[in-house]
Design a protein around this motif. Structure first.
Motif, short mmCIF file in Angstrom:
data_model
loop_
_atom_site.label_atom_id
_atom_site.label_comp_id
_atom_site.label_asym_id
_atom_site.label_seq_id
_atom_site.Cartn_x
_atom_site.Cartn_y
_atom_site.Cartn_z
N ALA A 153 3.95 8.08 5.86
CA ALA A 153 4.56 7.04 5.04
C ALA A 153 3.49 6.20 4.35
CB ALA A 153 5.45 6.15 5.91
N ASN A 156 2.11 7.90 1.47
CA ASN A 156 3.07 8.04 0.38
C ASN A 156 3.58 6.69 -0.12
OD1 ASN A 156 4.38 10.24 -1.08
ND2 ASN A 156 6.30 9.37 -0.34
N ARG A 157 3.03 5.59 0.42
CA ARG A 157 3.56 4.27 0.09
C ARG A 157 3.20 3.89 -1.35
NH1 ARG A 157 0.66 0.29 4.17
NH2 ARG A 157 2.58 -0.86 3.74
N THR A 158 3.98 2.98 -1.89
CA THR A 158 3.75 2.50 -3.25
C THR A 158 3.07 1.13 -3.20
OG1 THR A 158 5.96 1.53 -3.28
CG2 THR A 158 5.72 3.77 -4.17
N GLU A 262 14.67 8.96 2.50
CA GLU A 262 14.01 9.09 1.20
C GLU A 262 12.56 9.54 1.39
OE1 GLU A 262 15.38 9.00 -1.84
OE2 GLU A 262 17.23 8.90 -0.65
N LEU A 263 11.92 9.03 2.43
CA LEU A 263 10.55 9.46 2.74
C LEU A 263 10.55 10.96 3.04
CD1 LEU A 263 7.53 8.99 3.48
CD2 LEU A 263 8.33 8.50 5.81
N LYS A 265 12.58 13.22 2.04
CA LYS A 265 12.81 14.00 0.81
C LYS A 265 11.54 14.12 -0.02
CE LYS A 265 17.72 12.90 0.64
NZ LYS A 265 18.81 12.14 -0.04
N ALA A 266 10.70 13.08 0.04
CA ALA A 266 9.44 13.14 -0.69
C ALA A 266 8.54 14.24 -0.16
CB ALA A 266 8.73 11.79 -0.60
N PHE A 267 8.77 14.64 1.10
CA PHE A 267 8.00 15.73 1.71
C PHE A 267 8.80 17.02 1.78
CE2 PHE A 267 5.64 12.04 3.20
CZ PHE A 267 4.32 12.47 3.08
#
Length: 473
Positions: A153, A156-158, A262-263, A265-267
């Protein structure tokens, strides 16, 4: 051809070989006769070129092939007639006298040379019935899965612009910077860039670089002084003091960490639960691989304790050269010397030679066991291994594939570990293996001495050389 054995000492055999001039002449004439139907020479019809003329034109080049073929054939007969299993290719020594060489090339003198053969040792395979091994296994803890997902996470964080008048950069913030680096006042290649993002505290830049940007404001210019590590990959920069003129263009703070579907799905996963299952499986594979490595090492230790026989000196020298080359490369990478490790090169060499001897001895034992068990490597297994290696070089897969396809030696290096693992599986099925549940820390606990010596009779003390070097060896 006449071969006379002149030396039989341990695993070393030496023969004096004589190929009569008449035999060379016969072979040369035969080769030239076959050549006349293939060459085209002005003034002669195909197949009608006189042998004498061909000999004047091509005699020496054809004779070179004749001599090489005669040597290969003689060496093959020596090996077959004496039932020898070679450890290395035969070492051939030709006469140094120019007159002798010229006589041979004209087929007017006998070809006399010496060939040295180093053979594999013979030994009886031992019974493994009494060998008992412990295989360590560890369960994947939920806390470790959560920690792994949290790391994912964070990766992948913004980030969002850090708002407020005069806000300062803090650890964890992401800065966009321009910088110009100099050494002794002179700019150097690769030392300047614009619009580079750096996350403070990530350790992605040179040690000390990020720390000196903590507290900086947007638009601020700072001078950052650092020293390149001794082991820095660019040799012309390693160990040098550098100064960077840094301009902070933007400061962003990390957004709230979200660990949800959602995290996942990003992977590429359907849900968080699916992501956790994939992480659990991945960690489990790591645990299984570590358990396998340790039980394999214990098996090799048991084998090493059972066998003692003469080793082919040249094989040992080759293996020692490989080990020592890795040691030197590793110490160079770390920027260390033997003195830093409390030893010297002269003291370290015998210890690493023991590692080389162990590797050669175990290699011979595993090869013999595999041969007796008729263990085979299929073409599909080799292909899969090459494909896996090619995948490690995105965009260059075809180059890697062609390299292995055209290089038998490289392909043999792919086969070797596959064969070894199959032999290990074969042996583990013959011994008693008891599973023992341990913690993750126990499973991955490093014993530098055992890793260094690979468990052989010559265990190396941790201070005698770089632990990292030993592990690689």
């Amino acid at each position: 051809m006449q071969a006379t054995q002149t030396l039989s000492e341990g695993l070393k055999h030496e023969f004096k070989v004589v190929v009569p001039a008449a035999e060379l002449e016969t072979k040369l004439t035969s080769e030239l006769a076959g050549l006349k139907d293939r060459v085209r020479i002005n003034g002669f019809r195909p197949g009608k070129v006189p042998l004498g003329h061909l000999r004047r034109l091509y005699g020496r080049s054809v004779m070179a092939d004749v001599v090489q073929n005669a040597v290969n054939e003689a060496n093959r007969k020596i090996v077959e007639e004496n039932s020898l299993k070679l450890a290395l290719e035969p070492q051939v020594v030709f006469p140094e006298s120019r007159e002798e060489v010229e006589a041979v090339m004209e087929a007017k003198g006998d070809l006399t040379y010496t060939v040295t053969l180093e053979v594999l040792p013979t030994f009886e395979l031992k019974d493994l019935a009494g060998v008992e091994l412990t295989k360590e296994v560890a369960e994947v803890a939920e806390a470790e899965i959560d920690a792994a997902v949290e790391r994912m996470a964070k990766q992948n964080r913004t980030f969002s612009a850090k708002e407020g008048k005069g806000v300062k950069a803090a650890e964890g913030d992401r800065l966009t910077i321009d910088f110009v680096g100099t050494i002794d006042g002179e700019a150097f290649d690769g030392g300047s860039a614009q619009g580079i993002q750096v996350e403070l505290g990530s350790g992605s830049f040179i040690p000390g670089f990020e720390d000196q940007l903590v507290g900086a404001k947007e638009g601020e210019e700072r001078t950052v002084n650092v020293k390149f590590p001794e082991s820095y990959m660019a040799q012309h920069l390693a160990g040098k003091d550098a100064s960077f003129a840094v301009t902070v263009k933007a400061i962003e703070a990390p957004d709230a960490l979200k660990i949800d579907d959602e995290l996942a799905k990003a992977f590429g996963m359907e849900s968080l639960d699916k992501l956790k299952d994939a992480v659990r499986e991945s960690i489990g594979r790591d645990y299984a691989a570590q358990g396998r490595r340790k039980v394999k090492k214990a098996l090799l230790d048991a084998l090493d304790a059972q066998y003692s026989f003469d080793l082919p000196p040249s094989l040992v020298e080759q293996e020692f050269a490989n080990v020592w080359r890795q040691v030197e490369a590793d110490m160079k990478e770390q920027g260390k010397t033997f003195a830093d490790e409390g030893t010297s090169e002269d003291e370290a060499r015998p210890e690493y030679r023991k590692i080389a001897e162990r590797r050669v001895r175990l290699g011979l034992v595993l090869a013999e066991i595999g041969e007796k068990a008729d263990i085979k490597i299929t073409d599909d297994e080799v292909t899969r291994a090459v494909v896996e290696r090619a995948r490690q070089f995105p965009g260059q897969e075809k180059l890697v594939w062609d390299y292995y396809r055209k290089n038998p030696q490289a392909l043999a290096e792919v086969r070797a570990p596959i064969f070894e693992e199959k032999v290990v599986d074969h042996l583990l099925a013959q011994v008693k293996v008891t599973e023992k549940t341990v913690s993750k820390d126990e499973l991955f606990a490093d014993d530098d001495e055992e890793d260094a010596s690979e468990g052989g009779e010559g265990k190396v003390k941790a201070k005698k050389a770089s632990s990292k070097s030993k592990k690689k060896a």
